[in-house]
Design a protein around this motif. Structure first.
Motif, short mmCIF file in Angstrom:
data_model
loop_
_atom_site.label_atom_id
_atom_site.label_comp_id
_atom_site.label_asym_id
_atom_site.label_seq_id
_atom_site.Cartn_x
_atom_site.Cartn_y
_atom_site.Cartn_z
N GLU A 26 48.31 38.47 37.11
CA GLU A 26 48.42 38.01 38.49
C GLU A 26 47.98 39.08 39.48
N TYR A 27 48.20 40.35 39.16
CA TYR A 27 47.87 41.44 40.08
C TYR A 27 46.47 42.01 39.84
N GLU A 28 45.67 41.35 39.02
CA GLU A 28 44.32 41.84 38.71
C GLU A 28 43.25 40.89 39.21
N ARG A 29 42.09 41.46 39.51
CA ARG A 29 40.91 40.67 39.85
C ARG A 29 39.72 41.24 39.09
N ALA A 30 38.74 40.36 38.85
CA ALA A 30 37.53 40.77 38.15
C ALA A 30 36.35 40.72 39.11
N GLY A 43 39.62 35.47 39.11
CA GLY A 43 40.96 35.75 38.64
C GLY A 43 41.99 35.41 39.69
N PRO A 44 43.26 35.43 39.31
CA PRO A 44 43.78 35.79 37.98
C PRO A 44 43.71 34.62 37.00
N GLY A 45 44.16 34.89 35.77
CA GLY A 45 44.15 33.87 34.74
C GLY A 45 42.97 34.01 33.80
N LEU A 46 42.54 32.87 33.24
CA LEU A 46 41.45 32.85 32.27
C LEU A 46 40.11 32.75 32.99
N ILE A 47 39.19 33.65 32.66
CA ILE A 47 37.82 33.57 33.20
C ILE A 47 36.84 33.62 32.03
N ARG A 57 34.33 44.23 36.19
CA ARG A 57 35.17 45.41 36.38
C ARG A 57 36.54 44.96 36.86
N ARG A 58 37.57 45.39 36.15
CA ARG A 58 38.94 45.03 36.54
C ARG A 58 39.38 45.88 37.73
N VAL A 59 40.09 45.24 38.65
CA VAL A 59 40.65 45.93 39.81
C VAL A 59 42.12 45.58 39.92
N ASP A 60 42.96 46.61 40.03
CA ASP A 60 44.41 46.44 40.16
C ASP A 60 44.75 46.36 41.65
N LEU A 61 45.45 45.29 42.04
CA LEU A 61 45.78 45.07 43.45
C LEU A 61 47.15 45.61 43.84
N ARG A 62 47.89 46.19 42.91
CA ARG A 62 49.22 46.69 43.22
C ARG A 62 49.14 47.97 44.07
N THR A 63 50.22 48.21 44.80
CA THR A 63 50.28 49.41 45.64
C THR A 63 50.33 50.66 44.77
N VAL A 64 49.51 51.62 45.13
CA VAL A 64 49.43 52.88 44.40
C VAL A 64 50.20 53.95 45.19
N THR A 65 51.04 54.70 44.50
CA THR A 65 51.75 55.84 45.10
C THR A 65 51.07 57.12 44.64
N VAL A 91 44.35 48.07 47.00
CA VAL A 91 43.01 47.50 47.17
C VAL A 91 43.15 46.17 47.91
N SER A 92 42.51 46.07 49.06
CA SER A 92 42.53 44.83 49.83
C SER A 92 41.26 44.02 49.63
N ASP A 93 40.17 44.68 49.23
CA ASP A 93 38.89 44.00 49.00
C ASP A 93 38.31 44.51 47.69
N PRO A 94 38.50 43.79 46.57
CA PRO A 94 38.02 44.27 45.26
C PRO A 94 36.51 44.52 45.24
N GLU A 95 35.73 43.70 45.94
CA GLU A 95 34.28 43.88 45.94
C GLU A 95 33.90 45.25 46.50
N LYS A 96 34.45 45.60 47.68
CA LYS A 96 34.12 46.89 48.30
C LYS A 96 34.63 48.06 47.46
N SER A 97 35.80 47.91 46.85
CA SER A 97 36.37 49.03 46.09
C SER A 97 35.53 49.41 44.89
N ILE A 98 34.69 48.48 44.40
CA ILE A 98 33.81 48.78 43.26
C ILE A 98 32.41 49.14 43.73
N ILE A 99 31.90 48.45 44.74
CA ILE A 99 30.51 48.63 45.16
C ILE A 99 30.35 49.76 46.18
N ALA A 100 31.28 49.88 47.12
CA ALA A 100 31.10 50.81 48.23
C ALA A 100 31.44 52.25 47.87
N VAL A 101 32.20 52.50 46.81
CA VAL A 101 32.61 53.86 46.45
C VAL A 101 32.64 53.97 44.93
#
Length: 248
Positions: A26-30, A43-47, A57-65, A91-101
């Motif tokens: 539930e807390y992941e996006r592809a 995502g989430p679920g079956l893709i 690329r998997r992205v975790d949406l949970r808050t990081v400390t 991560v608020s925008d999975p696309e930017k978190s992978i492509i922009a940095v």
């Protein structure tokens, strides 16, 4: 029937299924790429991915400390400090978190350290010690603005510890002790002032009421007579004896 002849085909099918079917929590996006080009966030679920054409690329949406390591910082009034902190982000925008940095975790860690040094250096020591909430808010605002293009949302920044040089700690301890002594003297002086006012009021009342001074005189004699058992001798004198004697 030779089963071993089918082993290569079975292995290929297993690999295709493994690369085709993905399950996300539930807390992941592809973040899905087709032939190297971004197509969608799933995502989430079956893709299901197209074998050989799509990768994810998997992205975790949970808050990081994330801890900010201790930084050597010089305040605006030239005091050397060691300051560490902690930053909370997600991560608020999975696309930017992978492509922009390239690596958003490392990038956020580095920019948090430089921002902490920059912001703390703008304040004097007294402000750093007393206005920590304002400093935290300023750090959060700056970091949130800087990481927004990477799809990162900074929710909070906290300064955890401020370490002072030993000499500065001793000087502050002496200053605090002097401040306590000052307050004690002020309170004592204020008490003396209040007491003198009350005595003046009492003297004014006793001066206008002759019977009152006689009663006070008798009450004092009673208190002296109930001492620790020693013999006490009184020489009664008229209340106005001294006044008449001094007027002659």
């Amino acid at each position: 029937m030779n089963f071993t002849a089918y082993i290569p085909f079975i292995v290929i099918i297993v690999i295709l299924v493994f690369n085709t079917i993905k399950i996300l929590n539930e807390y992941e996006r592809a973040v899905v790429f087709r032939l190297g080009r971004f197509t969608s966030v799933r995502g989430p679920g079956l893709i299901i991915l197209v074998p050989g054409l799509e990768k994810m690329r998997r992205v975790d949406l949970r808050t990081v400390t994330m801890d900010i390591p201790s930084q050597d910082i010089i305040s605006r009034d030239n005091v050397t400090l060691k300051v560490n902190g902690v930053v909370y982000f997600r991560v608020s925008d999975p696309e930017k978190s992978i492509i922009a940095v390239e690596d958003y975790l490392s990038a956020t860690a580095q920019i948090s350290q430089t921002t902490l040094r920059s912001v703390i250096g703008q304040f004097e020591l007294d402000e750093i010690l007393t206005n920590r909430e304002n400093i935290n808010q300023k750090l959060q605002t700056i970091l949130d603005d800087q990481t927004e293009p990477w799809g990162i949302k900074v929710s909070a920044v906290e300064v955890k510890a401020i370490d002072l040089p030993i000499e500065m700690q001793r000087a502050m301890a002496k200053q605090a002790e002097a401040e306590r002594d000052k307050r004690a003297k002020v309170i004592s002086a204020d008490g003396e002032l209040q007491a003198s006012k009350k005595l003046a009021e009492a003297a004014a009342v006793l001066g206008t009421q002759k019977d009152a001074i006689i009663l006070r005189y008798l009450d004092t004699m009673k208190e002296i007579s109930t001492g620790d058992g020693k013999t006490t001798t009184f020489f009664p004198l008229p209340v106005d004896f001294l006044t008449k004697a001094m007027s002659k």
